[in-house]
Enzyme design. Sequence first.
Site, PDB file in Angstrom:
ATOM      1  N   LYS A 175       0.926  -1.105  -0.178  1.00  0.00           N
ATOM      2  CA  LYS A 175      -0.051   0.089   0.086  1.00  0.00           C
ATOM      3  C   LYS A 175       0.981   1.230   0.092  1.00  0.00           C
ATOM      4  CE  LYS A 175      -1.933   3.140   2.716  1.00  0.00           C
ATOM      5  NZ  LYS A 175      -2.000   4.032   1.533  1.00  0.00           N
ATOM      6  N   GLY A 228       7.080   5.723   7.668  1.00  0.00           N
ATOM      7  CA  GLY A 228       6.177   6.749   7.716  1.00  0.00           C
ATOM      8  C   GLY A 228       6.427   7.443   8.913  1.00  0.00           C
ATOM      9  N   SER A 229       5.426   8.356   9.619  1.00  0.00           N
ATOM     10  CA  SER A 229       5.305   9.019  10.552  1.00  0.00           C
ATOM     11  C   SER A 229       5.776   8.457  11.858  1.00  0.00           C
ATOM     12  CB  SER A 229       4.255  10.024  10.590  1.00  0.00           C
ATOM     13  OG  SER A 229       2.907   9.398  10.587  1.00  0.00           O
ATOM     14  N   ASN A 230       5.989   8.946  12.957  1.00  0.00           N
ATOM     15  CA  ASN A 230       5.939   8.368  14.163  1.00  0.00           C
ATOM     16  C   ASN A 230       4.562   7.830  14.805  1.00  0.00           C
ATOM     17  OD1 ASN A 230       8.737   9.103  14.174  1.00  0.00           O
ATOM     18  ND2 ASN A 230       8.969   8.038  16.077  1.00  0.00           N
ATOM     19  N   VAL A 232       1.704   7.067  13.294  1.00  0.00           N
ATOM     20  CA  VAL A 232       1.325   5.872  12.720  1.00  0.00           C
ATOM     21  C   VAL A 232       2.013   4.679  12.938  1.00  0.00           C
ATOM     22  CG1 VAL A 232       0.539   4.917  10.459  1.00  0.00           C
ATOM     23  CG2 VAL A 232       0.238   7.080  10.905  1.00  0.00           C
ATOM     24  N   GLY A 233       3.268   4.825  12.737  1.00  0.00           N
ATOM     25  CA  GLY A 233       4.343   3.767  13.008  1.00  0.00           C
ATOM     26  C   GLY A 233       4.096   3.113  14.466  1.00  0.00           C
ATOM     27  N   GLU A 250      10.770   2.310  10.025  1.00  0.00           N
ATOM     28  CA  GLU A 250      11.699   3.422   9.958  1.00  0.00           C
ATOM     29  C   GLU A 250      10.639   4.540   9.979  1.00  0.00           C
ATOM     30  OE1 GLU A 250      14.664   3.695  10.331  1.00  0.00           O
ATOM     31  OE2 GLU A 250      15.117   1.557  10.562  1.00  0.00           O
ATOM     32  N   CYS A 284      13.815  12.144   4.971  1.00  0.00           N
ATOM     33  CA  CYS A 284      13.735  11.641   6.439  1.00  0.00           C
ATOM     34  C   CYS A 284      15.138  12.011   7.124  1.00  0.00           C
ATOM     35  CB  CYS A 284      13.558  10.169   6.650  1.00  0.00           C
ATOM     36  SG  CYS A 284      14.488   9.135   5.373  1.00  0.00           S
ATOM     37  N   GLN A 331       0.855  19.526   5.049  1.00  0.00           N
ATOM     38  CA  GLN A 331       2.138  19.914   5.346  1.00  0.00           C
ATOM     39  C   GLN A 331       2.633  21.457   5.266  1.00  0.00           C
ATOM     40  OE1 GLN A 331       3.819  17.358   7.232  1.00  0.00           O
ATOM     41  NE2 GLN A 331       5.506  18.372   6.298  1.00  0.00           N
ATOM     42  N   GLU A 385      10.367  17.061  14.444  1.00  0.00           N
ATOM     43  CA  GLU A 385      10.275  16.895  12.772  1.00  0.00           C
ATOM     44  C   GLU A 385       9.329  18.080  12.213  1.00  0.00           C
ATOM     45  OE1 GLU A 385       9.131  13.476  10.943  1.00  0.00           O
ATOM     46  OE2 GLU A 385      11.146  13.299   9.792  1.00  0.00           O
TER      47      GLU A 385
HETATM   48  P1  NAD Z   1       2.271   8.767   7.245  1.00  0.00           P
HETATM   49  O1  NAD Z   1       2.695   8.194   8.460  1.00  0.00           O
HETATM   50  O2  NAD Z   1       1.321   9.838   7.267  1.00  0.00           O
HETATM   51  O3  NAD Z   1       1.980   7.737   6.054  1.00  0.00           O
HETATM   52  C1  NAD Z   1       2.860   6.817   5.974  1.00  0.00           C
HETATM   53  C2  NAD Z   1       1.982   5.515   5.157  1.00  0.00           C
HETATM   54  O4  NAD Z   1       1.165   5.039   6.208  1.00  0.00           O
HETATM   55  C3  NAD Z   1       1.116   5.920   4.094  1.00  0.00           C
HETATM   56  O5  NAD Z   1       0.875   4.969   3.171  1.00  0.00           O
HETATM   57  C4  NAD Z   1      -0.093   6.162   4.691  1.00  0.00           C
HETATM   58  O6  NAD Z   1      -1.238   6.008   3.766  1.00  0.00           O
HETATM   59  C5  NAD Z   1      -0.167   5.103   5.809  1.00  0.00           C
HETATM   60  N1  NAD Z   1      -0.945   5.130   7.007  1.00  0.00           N
HETATM   61  C6  NAD Z   1      -1.506   6.154   7.370  1.00  0.00           C
HETATM   62  N2  NAD Z   1      -2.170   5.766   8.597  1.00  0.00           N
HETATM   63  C7  NAD Z   1      -2.229   4.623   8.610  1.00  0.00           C
HETATM   64  C8  NAD Z   1      -2.931   3.610   9.752  1.00  0.00           C
HETATM   65  N3  NAD Z   1      -3.731   4.138  10.771  1.00  0.00           N
HETATM   66  N4  NAD Z   1      -2.483   2.473   9.478  1.00  0.00           N
HETATM   67  C9  NAD Z   1      -1.700   1.987   8.306  1.00  0.00           C
HETATM   68  N5  NAD Z   1      -1.230   2.722   7.472  1.00  0.00           N
HETATM   69  C10 NAD Z   1      -1.532   4.226   7.622  1.00  0.00           C
HETATM   70  O7  NAD Z   1       3.752   9.403   6.605  1.00  0.00           O
HETATM   71  P2  NAD Z   1       4.135  10.296   5.397  1.00  0.00           P
HETATM   72  O8  NAD Z   1       3.666  11.577   5.586  1.00  0.00           O
HETATM   73  O9  NAD Z   1       3.579   9.332   4.256  1.00  0.00           O
HETATM   74  O10 NAD Z   1       5.821  10.323   5.354  1.00  0.00           O
HETATM   75  C11 NAD Z   1       6.581  11.325   6.050  1.00  0.00           C
HETATM   76  C12 NAD Z   1       7.154  10.531   7.264  1.00  0.00           C
HETATM   77  O11 NAD Z   1       7.786   9.356   6.852  1.00  0.00           O
HETATM   78  C13 NAD Z   1       7.978  11.424   8.076  1.00  0.00           C
HETATM   79  O12 NAD Z   1       7.871  11.504   9.494  1.00  0.00           O
HETATM   80  C14 NAD Z   1       9.455  10.688   7.471  1.00  0.00           C
HETATM   81  O13 NAD Z   1      10.437  11.046   8.679  1.00  0.00           O
HETATM   82  C15 NAD Z   1       9.105   9.477   7.707  1.00  0.00           C
HETATM   83  N6  NAD Z   1      10.230   8.698   6.592  1.00  0.00           N
HETATM   84  C16 NAD Z   1      10.765   8.006   7.343  1.00  0.00           C
HETATM   85  C17 NAD Z   1      11.885   7.347   6.540  1.00  0.00           C
HETATM   86  C18 NAD Z   1      13.010   6.701   7.275  1.00  0.00           C
HETATM   87  O14 NAD Z   1      13.530   5.806   6.670  1.00  0.00           O
HETATM   88  N7  NAD Z   1      13.334   6.787   8.625  1.00  0.00           N
HETATM   89  C19 NAD Z   1      12.217   7.501   5.142  1.00  0.00           C
HETATM   90  C20 NAD Z   1      11.014   8.047   4.671  1.00  0.00           C
HETATM   91  C21 NAD Z   1       9.929   8.787   5.281  1.00  0.00           C
END
Ligand code: NAD
Length: 497
Positions: A175, A228-230, A232-233, A250, A284, A331, A385
């Site tokens: 996804k 993705g973001s903290n 959500v992760g 990550e 990131c 953003q 961040e």
């Molecule tokens: P995000 O967390 O908003 O979304 C990331 C993904 O998660 C998207 O596909 C989104 O649709 C999905 N998602 C959102 N809510 C969800 C849920 N409840 N359950 C499952 N999936 C869900 O992040 P973003 O805005 O797409 O990306 C930016 C963030 O990513 C920043 O914090 C950046 O630091 C981080 N990032 C980290 C790395 C790394 O390697 N550390 C690399 C790239 C980006």
Amino acid sequence: MAEKIKNLIHGKWVEAESKKTFKSISPADTSEVIGIVPQSEPEDVEKAVEAARAAFREWALTPAPRRGEILFRAAETLTKKKRELGELVAREMGKVMPEAMGDVQEAIDMTYYMAGEGRRLGGETIPSELPNKDAKSVRVPIGVIAQITPWNFPIAIPSWKITPALVCGNTVVFKPSSETPVCATRFVEILHGAGLPAGVLNLVHGAGGTVGEAMVKHSHVNAVSFTGSNPVGEKLAALCGSLHKHFTMETGGKNPIIVMDDAHLELAVEGCIWGGFGTSGQRCTAASRVIVHEAVFGDFLEAFVERAKRLRLGSPLDEKVDVGPVINESQFKKILGYIEIGQKEGARLVCGGKPYRKGACARGYFIEPTVFTEVKPKMRIAQEEIFGPVVSILKVRSLSEAIAVANDIPFGLSAAVYTQDVNASAIAERDLDTGIVYINASTIGAEIQLPFGGTKRTGLGPREAGGRGGALDLYTKWKVVYRDFSGKLQRAQIDKE
Ligand code: NAD
């Protein structure tokens, strides 16, 4: 013209069951629709997971070198289509052309590299304690992997996840971010076109909270890989813990560059400019904090601000442009909100700070490269961040103070130090608490053959990229095999665990 894209389920390109769609919009010009995308629901996830499950055994039994050959063919196609893909990345995600081409190049490198791993998926043969007995460890695939990616590296990050998972013999339900679905689809098309059997790689578009969560919760998904973001992760980590699923993530970063009193100042300024403002600060690994020794603070600040003011904003497709837009309205508002917070906290805004709407930028989410000085380490702009073109500059008196300030945040992805002193560089390398350290180079530019990931609240689980110690550990589990060919009961064997 907007392209109508589809999900890929069991080798077929299909609409969402509900037939609902959403639009992917260019952040540089919000009147440009890049794609019409399936707005999938849990029922689409169900089909994709079942397809991946059905395809698993045969794929796992396909010799790894054969799996690698399919990836090799995909890498050849990616190479041929690099320019076309780069332009799509620039249009859909908004990064400028050289960076967009770099995004594609990372995917090319990763796909070739993982193709080769098909011939290196080894375990170990270890001497046994007993005579006429051998012992070995072998890597086995985990099963169905759910992979969820962000928008900031719309082709590179999917390649970091999908290609190692596939070469290790897993099947995938992917996804991508809803901000960059067309880029993700193009990458999946190329992998699929290289000869993947139906069901080995499935693509489901849609909202994270709906599609992503349905994938993570599905009982036939064995592992989840998230970038993705903290917030959500961390939610997904808790969920996977309770469901006993393999999980890696990550997440955010707040990466420092230390500029010491003996630094090659011109080099340091360029490193801080591209680390801070490249990809509009949306990497990131972006260098959002610059920690400068007091002896060179004035000279550095003057040169850095002068250089930041000269950066050209505009259409990402224009080769003369240095900085593109930020990804979307939320953003855009969040970044401007942090610029306000910084001023209220007492930091001094020395450059930028406003939306940029001139010429080609009138209909996009452009923000001027922004620099704050007089920043204290505990200010929110130095701790959180922002993920935009905003750099905070902090003054220190020594290397040890610089390292203490660099480490005093919840994240730990990347850090850099500019110094000519070999001893200082060794101390920084040892003491900076991040997954990646650069000496005399910016915080950006990781190479795919080394593990990528962070410490503290940046990373969890094995690292991405790299081989052993990286992605192969992410997408295989160990099986240990003991074989006794003595033909008799060996007492020492049954007295053990
Ligand atoms: P995000 O967390 O908003 O979304 C990331 C993904 O998660 C998207 O596909 C989104 O649709 C999905 N998602 C959102 N809510 C969800 C849920 N409840 N359950 C499952 N999936 C869900 O992040 P973003 O805005 O797409 O990306 C930016 C963030 O990513 C920043 O914090 C950046 O630091 C981080 N990032 C980290 C790395 C790394 O390697 N550390 C690399 C790239 C980006």
